[in-house]
Enzyme design. Structure first.
Site, PDB file in Angstrom:
ATOM      1  N   CYS A   1     -56.221  -0.264  20.008  1.00 49.98           N
ATOM      2  CA  CYS A   1     -57.625  -0.624  19.770  1.00 49.98           C
ATOM      3  C   CYS A   1     -58.462  -0.434  21.032  1.00 49.98           C
ATOM      4  O   CYS A   1     -59.600   0.011  20.962  1.00 49.98           O
ATOM      5  CB  CYS A   1     -57.728  -2.063  19.275  1.00 49.98           C
TER       6      CYS A   1
ATOM      7  N   CYS B   1     -54.091   4.406  -5.685  1.00 55.11           N
ATOM      8  CA  CYS B   1     -54.187   5.595  -4.832  1.00 55.11           C
ATOM      9  C   CYS B   1     -52.856   6.336  -4.951  1.00 55.11           C
ATOM     10  O   CYS B   1     -51.832   5.731  -5.265  1.00 55.11           O
ATOM     11  CB  CYS B   1     -54.440   5.147  -3.387  1.00 55.11           C
ATOM     12  N   HIS B   2     -52.862   7.630  -4.672  1.00 51.84           N
ATOM     13  CA  HIS B   2     -51.602   8.364  -4.797  1.00 51.84           C
ATOM     14  C   HIS B   2     -50.534   7.873  -3.833  1.00 51.84           C
ATOM     15  O   HIS B   2     -49.347   8.095  -4.077  1.00 51.84           O
ATOM     16  CB  HIS B   2     -51.854   9.869  -4.682  1.00 51.84           C
ATOM     17  N   THR B   3     -50.937   7.196  -2.784  1.00 53.72           N
ATOM     18  CA  THR B   3     -49.930   6.652  -1.860  1.00 53.72           C
ATOM     19  C   THR B   3     -49.132   5.521  -2.529  1.00 53.72           C
ATOM     20  O   THR B   3     -47.954   5.339  -2.227  1.00 53.72           O
ATOM     21  CB  THR B   3     -50.610   6.191  -0.557  1.00 53.72           C
TER      22      THR B   3
ATOM     23  N   CYS C   1     -59.736   2.731   0.774  1.00 50.19           N
ATOM     24  CA  CYS C   1     -58.841   3.847   1.148  1.00 50.19           C
ATOM     25  C   CYS C   1     -59.426   5.240   0.937  1.00 50.19           C
ATOM     26  O   CYS C   1     -59.878   5.862   1.872  1.00 50.19           O
ATOM     27  CB  CYS C   1     -57.485   3.762   0.452  1.00 50.19           C
TER      28      CYS C   1
ATOM     29  N   CYS D   1     -55.210  -4.721  21.185  1.00 49.50           N
ATOM     30  CA  CYS D   1     -53.973  -4.021  21.541  1.00 49.50           C
ATOM     31  C   CYS D   1     -54.305  -2.713  22.274  1.00 49.50           C
ATOM     32  O   CYS D   1     -55.453  -2.300  22.357  1.00 49.50           O
ATOM     33  CB  CYS D   1     -53.143  -3.741  20.281  1.00 49.50           C
TER      34      CYS D   1
ATOM     35  N   CYS E   1     -57.312  -5.086  15.606  1.00 56.18           N
ATOM     36  CA  CYS E   1     -57.254  -6.374  16.320  1.00 56.18           C
ATOM     37  C   CYS E   1     -58.230  -6.413  17.496  1.00 56.18           C
ATOM     38  O   CYS E   1     -58.568  -7.472  17.991  1.00 56.18           O
ATOM     39  CB  CYS E   1     -55.833  -6.663  16.802  1.00 56.18           C
TER      40      CYS E   1
ATOM     41  N   HIS F   1     -53.383  -1.050  -2.303  1.00 58.53           N
ATOM     42  CA  HIS F   1     -54.026  -1.145  -0.983  1.00 58.53           C
ATOM     43  C   HIS F   1     -55.507  -0.745  -1.026  1.00 58.53           C
ATOM     44  O   HIS F   1     -56.117  -0.574   0.018  1.00 58.53           O
ATOM     45  CB  HIS F   1     -53.276  -0.275   0.035  1.00 58.53           C
ATOM     46  N   GLU F   2     -56.090  -0.571  -2.229  1.00 56.97           N
ATOM     47  CA  GLU F   2     -57.501  -0.155  -2.306  1.00 56.97           C
ATOM     48  C   GLU F   2     -58.196  -1.190  -3.198  1.00 56.97           C
ATOM     49  O   GLU F   2     -58.161  -1.073  -4.423  1.00 56.97           O
ATOM     50  CB  GLU F   2     -57.556   1.260  -2.916  1.00 56.97           C
TER      51      GLU F   2
ATOM     52  N   CYS G   1     -53.885   0.566  14.849  1.00 59.58           N
ATOM     53  CA  CYS G   1     -53.785  -0.714  15.550  1.00 59.58           C
ATOM     54  C   CYS G   1     -52.318  -1.098  15.607  1.00 59.58           C
ATOM     55  O   CYS G   1     -51.590  -0.920  14.625  1.00 59.58           O
ATOM     56  CB  CYS G   1     -54.589  -1.776  14.798  1.00 59.58           C
TER      57      CYS G   1
ATOM     58  N   ARG H   1     -48.498  -3.813  12.829  1.00 60.71           N
ATOM     59  CA  ARG H   1     -47.901  -2.646  12.157  1.00 60.71           C
ATOM     60  C   ARG H   1     -46.395  -2.791  11.944  1.00 60.71           C
ATOM     61  O   ARG H   1     -45.868  -2.357  10.912  1.00 60.71           O
ATOM     62  CB  ARG H   1     -48.239  -1.374  12.945  1.00 60.71           C
TER      63      ARG H   1
ATOM     64  N   ARG I   1     -60.287   7.932  -9.687  1.00 56.26           N
ATOM     65  CA  ARG I   1     -59.836   6.576  -9.435  1.00 56.26           C
ATOM     66  C   ARG I   1     -59.944   5.736 -10.704  1.00 56.26           C
ATOM     67  O   ARG I   1     -60.953   5.799 -11.428  1.00 56.26           O
ATOM     68  CB  ARG I   1     -60.668   5.918  -8.327  1.00 56.26           C
TER      69      ARG I   1
END
Ligand code: NAD
Ligand code: AHE
Ligand code: ZN
Length: 375
Positions: free
Chosen positions: A103, A45-47, A175, A100, A97, A67-68, A111, A115, A370
């Protein structure tokens, strides 16, 4: 392998912008509340590219990006009840979760439980990394680190999905595709008949188009500086195209002129703060809403005349399209299985983890949406 250190291949980012190196990495067993996942497929992903560039204030090196992805649970730590070895899963950088303040608010998908740890590349339990190379720790990334054959994630950061779903496709539901769909359905809540403008026609922007089409938007205007993006975008629902380079006027004025005063909803899917301003200002007076989806680099700030907001435009943003990850990723997988949302169409390339640097190069080519890596 349960309870033992696994040595496997992972793509390590040693320093910003330096080519990733496939290394033998030691992956420690999951501790309490953790899950070790065998990653079978991961997309880029571009992130990931953004953090690799060194412009992410949360970027730490050396780290394992990604992350994907999708994979299979290998083992679980003490107290983990919601997944077990063999379950098919999608890692979720946005945890859920269900306990919290965030959430329970019912107002956000963010969440708070893990984090603080995921932002600094470690696990909550002992504030250490589970990745190492000959004893030297390697940081986690976004709580997922999927550019590895095995990763360790928090139990609140993993969604159990239909075991029939093809992992080489549904990895995208980690993502980009949910982000675009959710920006329309959850953040903007686009109504039928709306006029929509999308800035940036990459995966995220095309998923916005798809979401807007499903929502019944009457006009979906795609804006990109690369006209090669336009043909493909028609298949995702874009009805009109504007290339800012073809106009002398500011792009917001071009859109206002095209739409009798502005659009009902706009989406910035690039990460460019001056485009974010244009996206806000092309919205209709009195009600137009602009959603920021793109991630802008450290130090960048947005600006506009406050009068734009005084006169009724709304500026908002979304992470992971507002979807509650563990609850809604399985639902998105089911929608894909029922052919209610596209996924395959966003996959333009398939390579292996060993070819990851080539995959990053491909991201800068207009034809690539992708690229899915098999590990
Ligand atoms: P992408 O690079 O594939 O798409 C960006 C598009 O914008 C490209 O088609 C490019 O030609 C176009 N573009 C660049 N500059 C432009 C300009 N000045 N005017 C018009 N068009 C321009 O990226 P992507 O994977 O679709 O991701 C888009 C952004 O969304 C990235 O910043 C990414 O980090 C971010 N993102 C955010 C979330 C979130 O949860 N908020 C999730 C995923 C991705
Ligand atoms: N670390 C960056 C912020 C990056 C960011 O905004 N990430 C998005 C997801 S992008 C996925 O491709 C996100 O979910 N943000 C909410 C969160 O909790 O991180 C920075 O600039 O500091
Ligand atoms: Zn992403």
């Amino acid at each position: 392998t349960q309870g033992q250190v696994i040595t496997c291949k992972a793509a390590v980012a040693w320093e910003p912008t330096k080519p990733l190196v496939i290394e033998d990495v030691q992956v420690a067993p999951p501790q309490a509340g953790e899950v070790r996942v065998q990653i079978l497929f991961t997309a880029l992903c571009h992130t990931d590219a953004y953090t690799w560039s060194g412009k992410d204030p949360e970027g730490l090196f050396p780290c394992i990006l990604g992350h994907e992805a999708a994979g299979i649970v290998e083992s679980v730590g003490e107290g983990v009840t919601e997944v077990q070895p063999g379950d098919h899963v999608i890692p979720c950088y946005q945890a859920e979760c269900r306990e919290c303040k965030f959430c329970r608010s019912g107002k956000t998908n963010l969440c708070g439980k893990v984090r603080a740890a995921t932002g600094v590349g470690i696990m909550m339990n002992d504030r250490k990394s589970r990745f190492s190379i000959n004893g030297k720790p390697i940081y986690h990334f976004m709580g997922t680190s999927t550019f590895s054959q095995y990763t360790v994630v928090h139990d609140v950061s993993v969604a159990k999905i239909d075991p029939q779903a093809p992992l080489e496709k549904v990895c995208l539901l980690g993502c980009g595709v949910p982000t675009g769909l959710g920006a329309v359905w959850n953040a903007a809540k686009v109504e039928a008949g709306s006029i929509v403008a999308i800035f940036g026609l990459g995966t995220v922007g095309l998923a916005v188009a798809e979401g807007a089409k499903v929502a019944g938007a009457s006009r979906i205007i795609g804006i990109d500086i690369d006209s090669k993006k336009f043909d493909r975008a028609k298949n995702f629902g874009v009805t009109e195209f504007v290339n800012p380079k073809d106009h002398d006027k500011p792009i917001q004025q071009v859109i206002i002129d095209l739409t009798d005063g502005g659009v009902d909803y706009s989406f910035e899917c690039i990460g460019n703060v001056s485009v974010m301003r244009s996206a806000l200002e092309c919205c209709h007076k009195g009600w137009g809403t602009s959603v920021i989806v793109g991630v802008a680099a450290s130090g960048q700030e947005i600006s506009t005349r406050p009068f734009q907001l005084v006169t009724g435009r709304v500026w908002k943003g979304t992470a992971f399209g507002g979807f509650k990850s563990r609850s809604q990723v399985p639902w998105l997988v089911d929608k894909y299985m029922k052919k209610e949302i596209k996924v395959d169409e966003y996959i333009t390339h398939n390579l292996t983890l060993g070819e990851i640097n080539k995959a990053f190069d491909l991201m800068h080519e207009g034809g690539c949406l992708r690229c899915v890596l098999s590990t």
